[in-house]
Design an enzyme around this catalytic site. Structure first.
Site, PDB file in Angstrom:
ATOM      1  N   HIS A 189       8.638  36.780  36.339  1.00 52.30           N
ATOM      2  CA  HIS A 189       9.349  37.572  35.332  1.00 52.30           C
ATOM      3  C   HIS A 189      10.252  38.588  36.019  1.00 52.30           C
ATOM      4  O   HIS A 189      10.123  38.825  37.222  1.00 52.30           O
ATOM      5  CB  HIS A 189       8.347  38.327  34.443  1.00 52.30           C
ATOM      6  N   ASP A 227      11.317  42.771  35.434  1.00 56.75           N
ATOM      7  CA  ASP A 227      10.847  43.948  34.703  1.00 56.75           C
ATOM      8  C   ASP A 227      12.010  44.478  33.861  1.00 56.75           C
ATOM      9  O   ASP A 227      13.124  44.635  34.372  1.00 56.75           O
ATOM     10  CB  ASP A 227      10.351  45.033  35.672  1.00 56.75           C
ATOM     11  N   HIS A 250       9.834  38.121  40.061  1.00 54.54           N
ATOM     12  CA  HIS A 250       8.671  38.227  40.937  1.00 54.54           C
ATOM     13  C   HIS A 250       7.438  37.703  40.214  1.00 54.54           C
ATOM     14  O   HIS A 250       7.461  37.512  38.988  1.00 54.54           O
ATOM     15  CB  HIS A 250       8.471  39.682  41.406  1.00 54.54           C
ATOM     16  N   ARG A 253      -7.288  41.953  44.300  1.00 56.69           N
ATOM     17  CA  ARG A 253      -6.048  42.723  44.462  1.00 56.69           C
ATOM     18  C   ARG A 253      -6.008  43.765  43.352  1.00 56.69           C
ATOM     19  O   ARG A 253      -6.282  43.459  42.190  1.00 56.69           O
ATOM     20  CB  ARG A 253      -4.839  41.798  44.340  1.00 56.69           C
TER      21      ARG A 253
HETATM   22  C1  LIG Z   1       5.223  38.620  27.918  1.00 57.28           C
HETATM   23  C2  LIG Z   1       5.495  39.900  27.939  1.00 57.28           C
HETATM   24  C3  LIG Z   1       4.655  40.918  28.662  1.00 57.28           C
HETATM   25  C4  LIG Z   1       5.630  42.075  28.792  1.00 57.28           C
HETATM   26  C5  LIG Z   1       6.264  42.030  27.417  1.00 57.28           C
HETATM   27  C6  LIG Z   1       6.678  40.563  27.340  1.00 57.28           C
HETATM   28  O1  LIG Z   1       6.924  40.113  26.027  1.00 57.28           O
HETATM   29  C7  LIG Z   1       7.922  40.370  28.228  1.00 57.28           C
HETATM   30  C8  LIG Z   1       8.016  41.448  29.332  1.00 57.28           C
HETATM   31  C9  LIG Z   1       6.636  41.757  29.947  1.00 57.28           C
HETATM   32  C10 LIG Z   1       6.644  42.989  30.845  1.00 57.28           C
HETATM   33  C11 LIG Z   1       6.857  42.694  32.343  1.00 57.28           C
HETATM   34  C12 LIG Z   1       6.876  44.020  33.105  1.00 57.28           C
HETATM   35  C13 LIG Z   1       5.726  44.950  32.699  1.00 57.28           C
HETATM   36  O2  LIG Z   1       4.513  44.473  33.269  1.00 57.28           O
HETATM   37  C14 LIG Z   1       5.590  45.026  31.164  1.00 57.28           C
HETATM   38  C15 LIG Z   1       4.590  46.115  30.756  1.00 57.28           C
HETATM   39  C16 LIG Z   1       6.924  45.234  30.553  1.00 57.28           C
HETATM   40  O3  LIG Z   1       7.446  46.277  30.191  1.00 57.28           O
HETATM   41  O4  LIG Z   1       7.545  44.020  30.368  1.00 57.28           O
HETATM   42  C17 LIG Z   1       5.281  43.629  30.649  1.00 57.28           C
HETATM   43  C18 LIG Z   1       5.047  43.464  29.137  1.00 57.28           C
HETATM   44  C19 LIG Z   1       3.574  43.566  28.732  1.00 57.28           C
HETATM   45  O5  LIG Z   1       2.683  43.257  29.527  1.00 57.28           O
HETATM   46  O6  LIG Z   1       3.356  43.913  27.565  1.00 57.28           O
HETATM   47  O1  LIG Z   2       0.427  43.335  40.170  1.00 57.39           O
HETATM   48  C1  LIG Z   2       1.452  43.257  40.845  1.00 57.39           C
HETATM   49  O2  LIG Z   2       1.464  43.341  42.059  1.00 57.39           O
HETATM   50  C2  LIG Z   2       2.788  43.061  40.128  1.00 57.39           C
HETATM   51  C3  LIG Z   2       2.609  42.955  38.648  1.00 57.39           C
HETATM   52  C4  LIG Z   2       3.899  42.996  37.903  1.00 57.39           C
HETATM   53  O3  LIG Z   2       4.891  42.479  38.352  1.00 57.39           O
HETATM   54  C5  LIG Z   2       3.940  43.661  36.608  1.00 57.39           C
HETATM   55  O4  LIG Z   2       2.884  44.165  36.156  1.00 57.39           O
HETATM   56  O5  LIG Z   2       5.038  43.708  36.005  1.00 57.39           O
HETATM   57 FE   LIG Z   3       6.659  43.010  37.220  1.00 59.15          FE
END
Ligand SMILES: C=C1C[C@]23C[C@@]1(O)CC[C@H]2[C@@]12CC[C@H](O)[C@@](C)(C(=O)O1)[C@H]2[C@@H]3C(=O)O
Ligand SMILES: O=C(O)CCC(=O)C(=O)O
Ligand SMILES: [Fe+2]
Length: 334
Positions: A206, A208, A263, A273
């Site tokens: 994904h 961020d 990543h 981890r």
């Molecule tokens: C599948 C998902 C988890 C996420 C929200 C989403 O719909 C798409 C973006 C995902 C992500 C990736 C980065 C972060 O870990 C996170 C908190 C964010 O802001 O976007 C997660 C979201 C989540 O885990 O709710």
């Molecule tokens: O746990 C990690 O090292 C990365 C996780 C990550 O990419 C995320 O939480 O968005």
């Molecule tokens: Fe991430």
């Protein structure tokens, strides 16, 4: 640790690991924050990788180890106790399920607002009777990381030669900034030993969505970044450093000069981890658009107009691996 019977991991994505390489110490964008000229290296790393490692960051180890200790205590609780802090919708304890759209990974986590003061009651309720130690550790850690993130964003503005130097940092330092904090725990998966050449997805690929993510992990490997040719690069863990990830919003603010890096995390067969990530986001009402000071000549924005609220609402409907920014590109991604 819970030992799982064999069929269970079949529900998770297995990937072939042959196409990945390890980030060699020489090729790694390692930025020494104590060096005068690091701003140019920061810019280069954001353009070429959307990712770099930071050393000589000045964050006292006590903030880091205190939080890690509290996190280990929390993840060692019986599942029934941890589930009192769940489900993560979006904040709280989550186990295997990531987001609301069917993504799963070999991970358990706590997802929290990075402004706990604003939501103390809800936050405290996750931890039953005594959230104080955990909350204190989280708050101290976030304050320190936020300062470092702000310094990095100001150095980036300097390196890009744009004014004012807080043009990026003010977005994450704003009291209303919509920043998030996450602690991930990837338990070891002993069955991986039976699957030669395969690895289990801990956290699927994904980008961020926010501006900047600052990641710290223990010394267990697993993090990989995607290179321009689509191959995966394994990032050697380093518990004394931080890894910085460019988010989608910073890509837009720089009109694509900086790249939000894809990543993922692969689960490990033998070691846990633990990672802690601060996701610096802007206030919900903030318009996310290329900075006028960066636009040269007739340069057009590559993106349609949107606010962080709109981007976030759209992102919440996507799966992890989706190209979220693609929906906002003026020329549709191929
Ligand atoms: C599948 C998902 C988890 C996420 C929200 C989403 O719909 C798409 C973006 C995902 C992500 C990736 C980065 C972060 O870990 C996170 C908190 C964010 O802001 O976007 C997660 C979201 C989540 O885990 O709710
Ligand atoms: O746990 C990690 O090292 C990365 C996780 C990550 O990419 C995320 O939480 O968005
Ligand atoms: Fe991430």
């Amino acid at each position: 640790m819970v030992v799982l019977s064999k069929p269970v991991i079949e529900h998770y994505s297995l990937v072939k690991i042959s196409k990945s390489q390890t980030l060699s110490p020489s090729g790694t964008p390692i930025i020494d924050l104590s060096k005068q000229d690091c701003k140019y290296q920061l810019v280069k790393a954001c353009q070429e990788f959307g990712f770099f490692k930071v050393i000589n960051h000045g964050i006292p180890n006590e903030f880091i180890s205190k939080l890690e200790t509290e996190a280990i205590k929390f993840f060692s609780l019986p599942l029934s106790e941890k589930e009192k802090a769940g489900p993560a919708s979006p904040f709280g304890y989550g186990n295997k399920n990531i987001g609301q759209n069917g993504d799963v990974g070999w991970v358990e986590y706590l997802l929290l607002t990075a402004n706990p003061g604003l939501h103390y009651d809800k936050f405290a309720a996750f931890f039953g009777v005594s959230p104080e130690n955990f909350l204190y550790a989280v708050n101290s850690y976030i304050s320190a990381i936020k300062e470092m993130g702000s310094e990095i964003l100001e150095l980036l503005a300097d390196g890009l030669n744009i004014q004012p130097r807080n043009v990026f940092s003010k977005l994450v330092m704003n009291e209303q900034s919509d920043s998030v904090f996450r602690v991930n725990h990837y338990p070891p998966c002993p069955q991986l030993g039976d699957l030669t050449g395969k690895n289990l997805i801990g956290f699927g690929e994904h980008t961020d969505p926010q501006i900047i993510s600052i990641l710290r992990s223990n010394n267990t490997s697993g993090l990989q970044i995607s290179l321009k040719d689509g191959s995966w690069l394994s990032v050697p863990p380093d518990q004394n450093s931080f890894f910085v990830i460019v988010g989608d919003s910073l890509q837009v603010l720089t009109n694509g000069r900086f790249k939000s890096v894809r990543h993922r995390v692969l689960a490990n067969g033998f070691q846990s981890r633990i990672s802690m990530i601060y996701f610096g986001g802007p206030p919900l009402s903030e318009r996310i658009a290329p900075l006028p000071s960066l636009m040269k000549g007739e340069e057009d924005s590559l993106y349609k107009e949107f606010t962080w609220f709109e981007y976030k609402r759209s992102a919440c409907k996507t799966r992890l691996e989706d190209n979220r920014l693609g929906l906002f590109e003026k020329i549709a991604a191929t």
